[in-house]
Enzyme design. Structure first.
Site, PDB file in Angstrom:
ATOM      1  N   CYS A 129      -0.048   0.941 -13.413  1.00 43.43           N
ATOM      2  CA  CYS A 129      -0.425  -0.080 -12.436  1.00 43.43           C
ATOM      3  C   CYS A 129       0.657  -0.092 -11.364  1.00 43.43           C
ATOM      4  CB  CYS A 129      -0.578  -1.444 -13.105  1.00 43.43           C
ATOM      5  SG  CYS A 129       0.822  -1.897 -14.121  1.00 43.43           S
ATOM      6  N   SER A 155       2.761   5.066  -3.324  1.00 46.13           N
ATOM      7  CA  SER A 155       3.257   5.831  -2.173  1.00 46.13           C
ATOM      8  C   SER A 155       3.475   4.950  -0.948  1.00 46.13           C
ATOM      9  CB  SER A 155       2.305   6.977  -1.839  1.00 46.13           C
ATOM     10  OG  SER A 155       1.036   6.467  -1.492  1.00 46.13           O
ATOM     11  N   ASP A 201      -4.675   1.020 -13.338  1.00 50.07           N
ATOM     12  CA  ASP A 201      -4.499   1.525 -11.970  1.00 50.07           C
ATOM     13  C   ASP A 201      -4.589   0.393 -10.936  1.00 50.07           C
ATOM     14  OD1 ASP A 201      -4.095   3.484  -9.944  1.00 50.07           O
ATOM     15  OD2 ASP A 201      -6.254   3.572  -9.593  1.00 50.07           O
ATOM     16  N   ASN A 257      -6.459   2.574  -2.300  1.00 49.60           N
ATOM     17  CA  ASN A 257      -7.479   3.341  -1.552  1.00 49.60           C
ATOM     18  C   ASN A 257      -8.887   3.252  -2.122  1.00 49.60           C
ATOM     19  OD1 ASN A 257      -5.646   4.491   0.429  1.00 49.60           O
ATOM     20  ND2 ASN A 257      -4.766   5.577  -1.322  1.00 49.60           N
TER      21      ASN A 257
HETATM   22  C1  0GY Z   1      -3.068   6.020  -8.049  1.00 48.94           C
HETATM   23  C2  0GY Z   1      -3.751   6.678  -6.996  1.00 48.94           C
HETATM   24  C3  0GY Z   1      -3.609   6.729  -5.672  1.00 48.94           C
HETATM   25  C4  0GY Z   1      -2.541   6.284  -4.913  1.00 48.94           C
HETATM   26  C5  0GY Z   1      -1.303   6.151  -5.349  1.00 48.94           C
HETATM   27  O1  0GY Z   1       0.945   6.052  -4.981  1.00 48.94           O
HETATM   28  C6  0GY Z   1      -0.156   5.889  -4.484  1.00 48.94           C
HETATM   29  O2  0GY Z   1      -0.351   5.559  -3.314  1.00 48.94           O
HETATM   30  O3  0GY Z   1      -1.020   6.279  -6.604  1.00 48.94           O
HETATM   31  C7  0GY Z   1      -4.674   7.385  -4.935  1.00 48.94           C
HETATM   32  O4  0GY Z   1      -4.946   6.991  -3.777  1.00 48.94           O
HETATM   33  O5  0GY Z   1      -5.309   8.309  -5.485  1.00 48.94           O
HETATM   34  O6  0GY Z   1      -2.410   6.661  -8.862  1.00 48.94           O
HETATM   35  O7  0GY Z   1      -3.171   4.829  -8.251  1.00 48.94           O
END
Ligand code: 0GY
Length: 302
Positions: free
Chosen positions: A35, A80, A252, A257
């Site tokens: 998460c 990210s 998650d 996104n």
């Molecule tokens: C996830 C998936 C995504 C994004 C990130 O770090 C992130 O921005 O993890 C994704 O957009 O596929 O792992 O939750």
């Protein structure tokens, strides 16, 4: 003021405003092992290189969801949008003492003393993200140098899509610590349990006993069918059965996104008995396995 309103308007909400109560009750001590937290932006600004700017989804909301879904612990993975500033993740962990651990994203040149400080803050791994839509660069050589000097008991979490698996194989083989694959490397679950993507993942798991995977994200991986994500259940249940000691599960949340297909977190929890039908499998997936990785020195306490 107008500027502030404009930028607020661009921020997206990707999580359900009122997730249902799951029918499935997780065992005492269950861990949500994937998460994130987003902000709050006023205290924890997003990275200038962020590819999305989400609405605030901070620690308070995360832990309210944990309680609502019947979980005991969380592993907060640096998203990210916060780049390599792990302050929001660390604050979330600090709020609930030993009931949360984290996975950081760092500049590979991070000094050892800063890694040690992250360890004290509850971080137990680093995440290498290879999704081009999320990060500008993913320097394998520098990642490997970092992996070779991680604190004791840390691991690497790697995020890639299925078409990159073969290219990344030598890199993954060279990582000298346990390796955890986010969302199973995003296989095409509509290929079924014996499809090319699942076979490639199994070959990878067979190559080393310390490669783990997260049996997560039916909402991302079964997007064409959607909830109740039957193709995900069909493809993933055999994997969990065959590699029961190396599977992790997580919500998650807040579903980065996913604003166009926001999952109901209660329904995500109800996927658990479909991919792990017995109480023994559920206990491994939700308690034993994450405890082994993130709280190796503790008995599971609800
Ligand atoms: C996830 C998936 C995504 C994004 C990130 O770090 C992130 O921005 O993890 C994704 O957009 O596929 O792992 O939750």
């Amino acid at each position: 003021m107008a500027m502030e309103e404009a930028s607020m308007g661009e921020r997206v909400r990707s999580w359900h405003s009122a997730p249902s109560k799951p029918r499935y009750r997780p065992p005492p001590g269950a861990v949500d092992a994937h998460c994130h937290v987003f902000g709050p932006m006023a205290r924890f600004p997003f990275s200038s290189r962020a590819k999305y700017v989400p609405a605030d989804a901070g620690a308070e909301m995360l832990f309210a969801l944990r309680d609502h879904l019947g979980f005991s612990r969380n592993v907060v993975v640096q998203a990210s949008c916060h780049g390599t500033d792990n302050a929001a993740t660390l604050e979330a962990i600090a709020r609930c003492g030993s009931r949360a651990r984290g996975v950081a994203v760092v500049d590979p040149a991070i000094p050892d003393a800063e890694l040690a400080a992250l360890h004290r803050g509850g971080i137990r791994g680093v995440r290498f993200n290879f999704l081009k839509r999320l990060v500008d660069d993913a320097p394998k050589d520098r990642f490997l140098d970092l992996a070779r000097r991680l604190p004791c008991d840390w691991h690497v979490v790697i995020y890639f899509e299925a078409d990159l698996l073969e290219e990344l194989r030598p890199f993954m083989e060279a990582i000298p610590v346990p390796l955890i694959i986010d969302h199973m490397g995003r296989p095409d679950v509509t290929q079924g349990p014996d499809g090319a993507d699942m076979r490639a993942l199994r070959r990878l798991l067979d190559s080393r006993p310390d490669i783990w995977f997260k049996a997560t994200c039916p909402d991302r991986l079964d997007i064409t069918h959607g909830d109740p994500w039957d193709a995900f259940a069909t493809a993933v249940a055999p994997l969990v059965a065959d590699y029961a000691d190396r599977a992790l599960w997580g919500t998650d949340w807040p579903h980065p996104n996913m604003e166009k297909a926001i999952p109901d977190d209660g329904h995500l929890v109800d996927m658990i008995p479909r991919i792990a039908p017995s109480a023994a499998l559920q206990h491994k997936l939700l308690v034993e396995n994450p405890m082994r990785l993130y709280w190796p020195d503790q008995e599971s306490v609800a």
